[in-house]
Enzyme design. Structure first.
Site, PDB file in Angstrom:
ATOM      1  N   LYS A 146       0.838  -1.205   0.000  1.00 53.08           N
ATOM      2  CA  LYS A 146       0.000   0.000   0.000  1.00 53.08           C
ATOM      3  C   LYS A 146       0.871   1.253   0.000  1.00 53.08           C
ATOM      4  O   LYS A 146       0.621   2.211  -0.741  1.00 53.08           O
ATOM      5  CB  LYS A 146      -0.945  -0.015   1.219  1.00 53.08           C
ATOM      6  CG  LYS A 146      -2.064  -1.056   1.106  1.00 53.08           C
ATOM      7  CD  LYS A 146      -2.881  -1.214   2.383  1.00 53.08           C
ATOM      8  CE  LYS A 146      -3.894  -2.354   2.226  1.00 53.08           C
ATOM      9  NZ  LYS A 146      -4.667  -2.645   3.450  1.00 53.08           N
ATOM     10  N   GLN A 149      -4.580  -1.535   9.811  1.00 48.11           N
ATOM     11  CA  GLN A 149      -4.539  -2.856   9.171  1.00 48.11           C
ATOM     12  C   GLN A 149      -5.104  -3.929  10.110  1.00 48.11           C
ATOM     13  O   GLN A 149      -4.767  -3.979  11.286  1.00 48.11           O
ATOM     14  CB  GLN A 149      -3.093  -3.188   8.766  1.00 48.11           C
ATOM     15  CG  GLN A 149      -2.944  -4.453   7.941  1.00 48.11           C
ATOM     16  CD  GLN A 149      -3.575  -4.384   6.543  1.00 48.11           C
ATOM     17  OE1 GLN A 149      -3.752  -3.304   5.976  1.00 48.11           O
ATOM     18  NE2 GLN A 149      -3.929  -5.531   5.997  1.00 48.11           N
ATOM     19  N   ASP A 185     -10.990   2.935   4.302  1.00 49.80           N
ATOM     20  CA  ASP A 185     -11.288   1.496   4.222  1.00 49.80           C
ATOM     21  C   ASP A 185     -12.802   1.261   4.135  1.00 49.80           C
ATOM     22  O   ASP A 185     -13.241   0.171   3.767  1.00 49.80           O
ATOM     23  CB  ASP A 185     -10.787   0.789   5.488  1.00 49.80           C
ATOM     24  CG  ASP A 185      -9.520  -0.020   5.258  1.00 49.80           C
ATOM     25  OD1 ASP A 185      -9.285  -0.424   4.107  1.00 49.80           O
ATOM     26  OD2 ASP A 185      -8.791  -0.251   6.240  1.00 49.80           O
TER      27      ASP A 185
HETATM   28  N1  GUN Z   1      -6.921  -6.823   6.291  1.00 49.47           N
HETATM   29  C1  GUN Z   1      -7.262  -7.522   5.183  1.00 49.47           C
HETATM   30  N2  GUN Z   1      -7.805  -6.705   4.256  1.00 49.47           N
HETATM   31  C2  GUN Z   1      -7.799  -5.465   4.792  1.00 49.47           C
HETATM   32  C3  GUN Z   1      -8.231  -4.188   4.297  1.00 49.47           C
HETATM   33  O1  GUN Z   1      -8.740  -4.033   3.188  1.00 49.47           O
HETATM   34  N3  GUN Z   1      -8.036  -3.157   5.144  1.00 49.47           N
HETATM   35  C4  GUN Z   1      -7.492  -3.295   6.384  1.00 49.47           C
HETATM   36  N4  GUN Z   1      -7.367  -2.212   7.151  1.00 49.47           N
HETATM   37  N5  GUN Z   1      -7.099  -4.457   6.863  1.00 49.47           N
HETATM   38  C5  GUN Z   1      -7.243  -5.538   6.063  1.00 49.47           C
END
Ligand code: GUN
Length: 291
Positions: free
Chosen positions: A52, A96, A119
């Site tokens: 990311k 995350q 998100d």
């Molecule tokens: N863990 C797995 N997928 C995601 C996501 O799209 N966002 C976040 N914050 N954590 C994740």
């Protein structure tokens, strides 16, 4: 058979975002800024967050990675979130998941300001999405919608079976595909681990979205000829022959299923890269909303 190439589509999206950012910068303004909070050292989470951050750099966003120790208290994390909520130079941030067991995930997600929740996990954004109001849409389902649209997959009137009811993928994609918007107007069945005779549903589906997290669960005998298959699974399966010690497997037995269907997403290189691209898109939206 069409391979729905998420890697290429995500790259196209990133180029579009990069162009928007260069126009912003040419106008003398600061670029969009995304922060990611990672608590602990989970290998997969580290990979995703790293990816990311690199993608932010690629499109010209500012990015901040905040790494906190596994032992970080809920209180410390809440304080950090409060700081980020009030940081005027930050357009969006993510925490995350999964979080260490001693931290209440629900409490954390509720603490994130809905205006910075790129998100789309805050109940305010999720509710707004479900009501077809302007909202941040969670990146993975949003990426699936974008992929279906760009490949002009017909969803209107089609029977879509979503397998998996997670808050991040299964539930939101089932809502989005049943709505009137892009890649919508489908008749959606949401199946899950308690569904009886799953095969009878998937065999009659025009579109199957697999978001179960069980490697190679969907086999050729479970799908209709000419169906469209979206594989959201990304499980690390131990493999000593591979230098990393594991291989990534989707929820679909790709070799056999791909021979029978009209279109399918590969793993890796399908939905995964789209998730990151859509997170960037949400961050750009957050920036544009503010400015
Ligand atoms: N863990 C797995 N997928 C995601 C996501 O799209 N966002 C976040 N914050 N954590 C994740």
């Amino acid at each position: 058979m069409t391979v729905l190439d998420g890697k290429k589509t995500a790259q196209d999206l990133k180029e579009e975002i990069k162009l928007s950012v260069s126009k912003i910068k040419a106008g003398g303004k600061r670029p969009p800024h995304l922060a990611a909070v990672l608590v602990g050292n989970d290998g997969a989470s580290l990979t995703y967050v790293g990816s990311k951050v690199r993608s932010c750099e690629y499109v010209g966003f500012d990015s901040t990675l905040i790494r906190l120790e596994e032992s970080t208290s809920e209180e410390t994390l809440l304080k950090k979130i409060n700081e980020l909520n009030h940081d005027d130079h930050l357009d969006g941030f993510i925490v995350q998941l999964p979080l260490p067991k001693h931290i209440n995930e629900e409490k954390i997600l509720l603490a994130i300001s809905p205006t910075k929740d790129v998100d789309g996990f805050h109940p305010s954004n999720f509710g707004r999405m479900a009501l077809e109001m302007d909202a941040f849409i969670p990146a993975t389902p949003y990426g699936i919608i974008e992929l279906l649209e760009r490949y002009q997959i017909k969803t209107s009137g089609k029977h879509c079976v979503v397998v998996g009811r997670s808050h991040i993928v299964g539930r939101p994609i089932s809502i989005l595909m049943s709505q009137k918007g892009p890649a919508g107007n489908a008749t959606v069945t949401l199946a899950h681990s308690r569904t009886e005779d799953l095969a009878s549903l998937t065999k009659n589906a025009d579109i199957v979205v697999m978001a179960l997290g069980i490697p190679e669960y969907l086999t050729a005998d479970m799908v209709k000829e000419g169906a469209v298959i979206i594989d959201v699974g990304i499980t690390r399966v131990a493999d000593e022959k591979h230098p990393k010690g594991y291989v990534i497997k989707g929820d679909v037995a790709y070799e056999e299923v791909s021979k029978k269907v009209a279109a399918i997403t590969p793993v890796p290189g399908g939905v995964g890269p789209m998730t990151i691209a859509m997170l960037l898109k949400n961050t750009l939206f957050a920036y544009q909303r503010k400015n």
